[in-house]
Design an enzyme around this catalytic site. Structure first.
Site, PDB file in Angstrom:
ATOM      1  N   ASP A  13      41.079  41.186  46.066  1.00 33.57           N
ATOM      2  CA  ASP A  13      40.383  42.254  46.800  1.00 33.57           C
ATOM      3  C   ASP A  13      39.726  41.662  48.047  1.00 33.57           C
ATOM      4  OD1 ASP A  13      41.103  43.866  44.684  1.00 33.57           O
ATOM      5  OD2 ASP A  13      39.049  44.231  43.979  1.00 33.57           O
ATOM      6  N   ALA A 250      35.628  49.044  40.416  1.00 26.67           N
ATOM      7  CA  ALA A 250      35.839  48.629  39.013  1.00 26.67           C
ATOM      8  C   ALA A 250      34.902  49.312  38.016  1.00 26.67           C
ATOM      9  CB  ALA A 250      35.763  47.114  38.839  1.00 26.67           C
ATOM     10  N   ALA A 251      34.173  50.339  38.453  1.00 30.12           N
ATOM     11  CA  ALA A 251      33.307  51.057  37.502  1.00 30.12           C
ATOM     12  C   ALA A 251      34.171  51.712  36.417  1.00 30.12           C
ATOM     13  CB  ALA A 251      32.487  52.113  38.219  1.00 30.12           C
ATOM     14  N   GLY A 252      35.249  52.365  36.850  1.00 30.56           N
ATOM     15  CA  GLY A 252      36.148  53.007  35.887  1.00 30.56           C
ATOM     16  C   GLY A 252      36.833  51.969  35.006  1.00 30.56           C
ATOM     17  N   ASP A 253      37.219  50.850  35.600  1.00 35.01           N
ATOM     18  CA  ASP A 253      37.883  49.789  34.826  1.00 35.01           C
ATOM     19  C   ASP A 253      36.942  49.253  33.749  1.00 35.01           C
ATOM     20  OD1 ASP A 253      40.003  50.049  36.605  1.00 35.01           O
ATOM     21  OD2 ASP A 253      39.266  48.459  37.915  1.00 35.01           O
TER      22      ASP A 253
END
Ligand code: RIB
Length: 316
Positions: A13, A250-253
C-alpha cells in the site's frame, strides 16, 4: 484447532495522507506518505491470526524487493506463508489516499495477484483437504476465487466470502457461500437496493442476499455498526464503538478476520460480532492496514475499558 485458509491478495500500500480530496484537475499536497503492507487477503489473514486463528495464506507476490519485505511482515503475525507463490511480476499495489476524516479511496494495480491461476490452486489438494474454514475476497482472478469456493465446499469446509471490491457474481456462486461479509456499497451493488441513511432498508438488502442462497450475511455499516442475518430470520444489530478515526483502511478486513477467529473458537454470533466491532474500532484509530490490526489482548482490554452501552447488541 482447524486451519483457516485465506486465498487472496497481497499488496504493497502506497498511502498518501491529505487534508481534503482534490476536485478533478486540482493538485493537493499530502502531509505524509508511507508504504505499508496490505491487500485484503493478507490483511484478513493477519486479523484472524492476531485473534488466535491458525491461518494459511495462499496468494502471489512478485520478484521485486517489496515482495520479500511484505512476506517477512506477514510472517511476523504468525500467518503461514509457505503457500504464497513467487511470480515473474511486480507485487500487487494499492494507492491509498486518506483524508483528514480518516476516510480512504483506494486504486488497485493487481500485479502478481493477477498471475495466480486455477492450476496453481489445483496443485494444493492436501491444503483444501485440511481446510476447516476458507476465506476469499475479490482481489485475485475470479476463476481462482470460484475454484477455491467450489473445492472448499466439496471438501466440507465452511466458506466465507468478502465480495470486495464489488464485482458481478454468477448466481450459482451464492449457494457455495456459508457467510458473506460485505460493506454498504458492496451490498448496494449486489442487491441494486440503495441503502437509506436511516438504514431502514438494510434488512431488506440482507434478506435479498440470503434469498440468493447465502446461509448468513453481515452488512458492515461503518460508524453505524453492522447487521447480521441468517436463513432462520435471526437478526443481530451491533452498534459501532465511537472512536477518533485516523485511518479506515483495513477496518473491514479486521472485522472479518476477528469475527471468523472468534466463531472458530466457539463464541456465539453476538459475542463474535462484539469482538469484531471492537477490533475494527481499534483499527480505525490507528494508521495503516496490517499495522493497525489489534491482537486479542488489546481487544479484550478495549472491551473492558469501554462502557457496555457502546457496541451494544439488539436481537430481533
Ligand atoms: O481493505 C484494505 C486493503 O484494500 C488495502 O490494504 C489495500 O491493499 C486494498 O487491497
Amino acid at each position: 484447532m482447524g486451519n483457516i485458509v485465506v486465498v487472496g491478495s497481497i499488496n504493497m500500500d502506497f498511502v498518501c495522507y491529505i487534508r481534503k480530496l482534490p476536485h478533478p484537475g486540482e493538485t493537493v499536497q499530502s502531509y505524509k506518505t508511507d508504504t505499508k503492507s496490505g491487500g485484503k487477503g493478507a490483511n484478513q489473514a493477519v486479523a484472524a491470526a492476531l485473534s488466535g486463528g491458525n491461518v494459511t495464506l495462499v496468494g502471489a507476490v512478485g520478484n521485486d524487493f517489496y515482495s520479500r519485505d511484505i512476506l517477512f511482515a506477514i510472517k511476523k503475525y504468525k500467518v503461514n506463508t509457505d503457500r504464497v507463490l513467487w511470480k515473474d511480476s511486480d507485487i500487487g499495489t494499492a494507492f491509498v489516499v486518506v483524508d483528514e476524516s480518516g476516510q480512504n479511496n483506494v486504486f488497485l494495480s493487481e500485479g502478481a495477484n493477477g498471475c495466480l491461476t486455477v492450476k496453481d490452486l489445483q496443485g494444493l489438494p492436501e491444503l483444501f483437504d485440511s481446510t476447516s474454514i476458507l476465506l476469499v475476497q475479490n482481489e485475485i482472478p475470479w476463476a481462482c476465487t470460484r475454484y477455491a469456493l467450489e473445492t472448499a465446499k466439496q471438501r466440507g469446509a465452511q466458506t466465507y466470502f468478502n465480495p470486495a471490491p464489488a464485482l458481478e457474481i454468477e448466481e450459482d456462486v451464492f449457494p457455495l457461500v456459508d457467510v458473506m461479509i460485505l460493506n454498504k456499497s458492496e451490498a448496494e451493488f449486489i442487491t441494486s437496493i440503495r441503502l437509506e441513511e436511516d438504514l431502514s432498508n438494510v434488512r431488506q438488502a440482507a434478506r435479498q442476499i440470503i434469498d440468493l442462497g447465502v446461509k448468513e450475511v453481515i452488512i458492515t455499516l461503518g460508524e453505524k455498526g453492522s447487521l447480521y442475518m441468517n436463513g432462520q430470520e435471526e437478526v443481530v444489530f451491533t452498534s459501532a464503538y465511537p472512536v477518533h478515526v485516523v485511518d479506515t483502511t483495513a477496518a473491514g478486513d479486521t472485522f472479518i478476520g476477528s469475527f471468523i477467529a472468534a466463531r472458530q473458537q466457539g463464541m456465539t454470533i453476538k459475542d463474535a460480532l462484539q469482538r469484531a466491532s471492537a477490533a475494527s474500532a481499534i483499527a480505525v484509530s490507528r494508521a495503516g492496514a496490517q499495522e493497525s490490526i489489534p491482537n486479542t489482548e488489546e481487544v479484550i482490554n478495549f472491551l473492558n475499558e469501554h462502557s457496555r452501552s457502546r457496541g451494544t447488541l439488539a436481537v430481533y
